[in-house]
Scaffold this active site. Structure first.
Site, PDB file in Angstrom:
ATOM      1  CG  HIS A  62      -2.005  -1.060   1.113  1.00  0.00           C
ATOM      2  ND1 HIS A  62      -2.595  -1.666   2.205  1.00  0.00           N
ATOM      3  CD2 HIS A  62      -2.599  -1.619   0.016  1.00  0.00           C
ATOM      4  CE1 HIS A  62      -3.497  -2.533   1.797  1.00  0.00           C
ATOM      5  NE2 HIS A  62      -3.514  -2.537   0.478  1.00  0.00           N
ATOM      6  CD  GLU A  68      -3.060  -8.971   7.478  1.00  0.00           C
ATOM      7  OE1 GLU A  68      -2.657  -7.787   7.468  1.00  0.00           O
ATOM      8  OE2 GLU A  68      -2.793  -9.776   8.391  1.00  0.00           O
ATOM      9  CB  THR A 105       0.109  -8.725  10.172  1.00  0.00           C
ATOM     10  OG1 THR A 105      -0.160  -8.014   8.962  1.00  0.00           O
ATOM     11  CG2 THR A 105      -0.072 -10.213   9.973  1.00  0.00           C
ATOM     12  CG  ASN A 143       2.465  -0.365   8.212  1.00  0.00           C
ATOM     13  OD1 ASN A 143       3.450   0.314   8.450  1.00  0.00           O
ATOM     14  ND2 ASN A 143       2.156  -0.744   6.971  1.00  0.00           N
TER      15      ASN A 143
HETATM   16  C1  2E7 Z   1       1.353  -6.727   3.815  1.00  0.00           C
HETATM   17  C2  2E7 Z   1       0.807  -6.882   5.040  1.00  0.00           C
HETATM   18  O1  2E7 Z   1       1.376  -2.444   2.269  1.00  0.00           O
HETATM   19  P1  2E7 Z   1       1.232  -1.913   3.644  1.00  0.00           P
HETATM   20  O2  2E7 Z   1       1.133  -0.455   3.824  1.00  0.00           O
HETATM   21  O3  2E7 Z   1       0.015  -2.709   4.269  1.00  0.00           O
HETATM   22  P2  2E7 Z   1      -1.005  -2.402   5.454  1.00  0.00           P
HETATM   23  O4  2E7 Z   1      -1.522  -3.766   5.813  1.00  0.00           O
HETATM   24  O5  2E7 Z   1      -0.287  -1.761   6.543  1.00  0.00           O
HETATM   25  O6  2E7 Z   1      -2.130  -1.575   4.880  1.00  0.00           O
HETATM   26  O7  2E7 Z   1       2.472  -2.377   4.533  1.00  0.00           O
HETATM   27  C3  2E7 Z   1       3.163  -3.539   4.349  1.00  0.00           C
HETATM   28  C4  2E7 Z   1       2.339  -4.734   4.568  1.00  0.00           C
HETATM   29  C5  2E7 Z   1       1.766  -4.953   5.781  1.00  0.00           C
HETATM   30  N1  2E7 Z   1       1.013  -6.002   6.011  1.00  0.00           N
HETATM   31  C6  2E7 Z   1       2.130  -5.632   3.570  1.00  0.00           C
HETATM   32 CL1  2E7 Z   1      -0.190  -8.184   5.371  1.00  0.00          CL
HETATM   33 FE1  F3S Z   2       4.641  -9.050   6.601  1.00  0.00          FE
HETATM   34 FE2  F3S Z   2       4.450  -7.554   8.730  1.00  0.00          FE
HETATM   35 FE3  F3S Z   2       5.547  -6.625   6.607  1.00  0.00          FE
HETATM   36  S1  F3S Z   2       2.963  -9.022   7.976  1.00  0.00           S
HETATM   37  S2  F3S Z   2       4.506  -7.600   4.945  1.00  0.00           S
HETATM   38  S3  F3S Z   2       6.324  -8.328   7.819  1.00  0.00           S
HETATM   39  S4  F3S Z   2       4.304  -5.470   7.999  1.00  0.00           S
END
Ligand code: 2E7
Ligand code: F3S
Length: 333
Positions: A57, A142, A180, A240
């Site tokens: 993202h 997710e 996560t 995140n």
């Molecule tokens: C995958 C997972 O892509 P991001 O900003 O995703 P989030 O889930 O924070 O919107 O960050 C990396 C990432 C984090 N968690 C990629 Cl499952």
């Molecule tokens: Fe995996 Fe955590 Fe990154 S679930 S994609 S290590 S933020």
């Protein structure tokens, strides 16, 4: 709530202005792997390579890969039959795997292994016929992927306030899992509320909130306490990254904003600000942080001082299907 890590004071008492930089910040092992996966797929198969949803993202990462020939799609129906499609780091449900197979697509799964671990937990609890309370945000990819592992067993819980409305088949057979990238503190509150309602609640075998999320939240707490302004670099749909702003404000930052890059900083935020703290989400290339530090430097702020709260060395192997094709290409010379 702030965490006292017993670290030495980070501010320079002689300096009027300070810039504090969280460490760790930025790319986690899962993002690194996912971005490299698309790059290697482009090298190996040639453009275009299709990617279902944003690989991570971050709008800059997506734009960069697009410029190299990746095509991002929302649904598999947009991928021509027989082509290669990469699944994003956030994971997909079994239904998406099945659809890809039906359409004759070649798939490369860049799901973070730490998300795959949560999928396995969901399957196991569902196999034991537990009701599973998945703590997470509705509509996040997710959550859709994890919930799709056992839709009849899983219900979403978004906040402690949701707990009052939960109904389960058997209060003695309830387990919880989570996305996560949640706030650690808020998730603990939600779990406490669930446990009050269902004292026999089963925990996941290990933390679902991943090491990278936890480390970035711990680091931001440490640089938040002294911050007049705390800038989080990350995209608006990055769970995140958005959490880091919330954690920063909770931990005592006087103000905190998320920006995609330095161009989004409002000069007015700096008025009367001595200490600026900076961090970035797990999907953010370091060059964007460098841009923010350069912006601050141009406005009279000194070089940033890194505040280390954890060391990270985790690296994930690339998806096996990609490694196999890379080996085959190498063998052909
Ligand atoms: C995958 C997972 O892509 P991001 O900003 O995703 P989030 O889930 O924070 O919107 O960050 C990396 C990432 C984090 N968690 C990629 Cl499952
Ligand atoms: Fe995996 Fe955590 Fe990154 S679930 S994609 S290590 S933020």
């Amino acid at each position: 709530m702030s965490t006292d890590l017993g670290l030495p004071p980070v501010l320079d008492p002689e300096a009027a202005k300070n810039v504090l930089l969280a460490a760790p910040r930025g790319y986690c092992a899962g993002v690194d792997r996912a971005v490299i996966t698309v790059e290697k797929a482009l090298d190996l198969y040639g453009a275009p390579v299709y990617v279902r949803k944003q690989i991570v993202h971050n709008k800059h990462v997506v734009a960069d890969l697009e410029s190299r020939g990746a095509i991002f799609v929302e649904e598999l129906t947009e991928v021509p039959e027989g082509r290669t499609v990469v699944f994003s780091a956030h994971g997909v449900s079994p239904a998406v795997h099945a659809e890809a197979q039906e359409r004759g697509l070649k798939t490369i799964d860049a799901t973070c292994p730490l998300v795959t671990k949560v999928h396995h937990e969901a399957k196991r609890f569902a196999g034991d016929d537990y009701d599973i309370l998945l703590i997470g945000h509705e509509g996040h990819e997710e959550v859709e992927g994890t919930a799709g592992e056992a839709p009849e067993h899983i219900q979403l819980v978004q906040s402690p306030a949701d707990v009052a409305h939960i109904e389960v088949r058997d209060p003695a057979k309830v387990a919880w899992l989570s996305q996560t990238t949640l706030s650690v503190d808020e998730t603990l509150e939600t779990v406490a509320a669930i446990r009050e309602k269902f004292p026999l609640l089963l925990d996941p075998p290990s933390d679902d909130i991943c090491y990278a999320t936890q480390n970035r939240q711990l680091a931001v707490k440490e640089i938040a306490q002294e911050a007049d302004l705390l800038i989080v670099v990350g995209s608006g749909n990055s769970s995140n990254s958005v959490r880091l702003v919330e954690v920063a404000l909770e931990a005592g930052a006087k103000a905190s904003y998320r920006v995609d890059d330095a161009s989004e900083i409002d000069e007015a935020w700096l008025e009367g600000v001595d200490t600026v703290s900076v961090t970035s989400g797990a999907s953010v290339p370091e060059a964007l942080v460098d841009g923010v530090l350069a912006y601050l430097s141009e406005r009279g702020y000194p070089a940033a001082r890194a505040v280390h709260t954890a060391e990270e060395s985790l690296i994930f192997a690339l998806p096996p299907e990609l490694r196999r094709d890379m080996r085959a290409a190498q063998a052909q010379g």
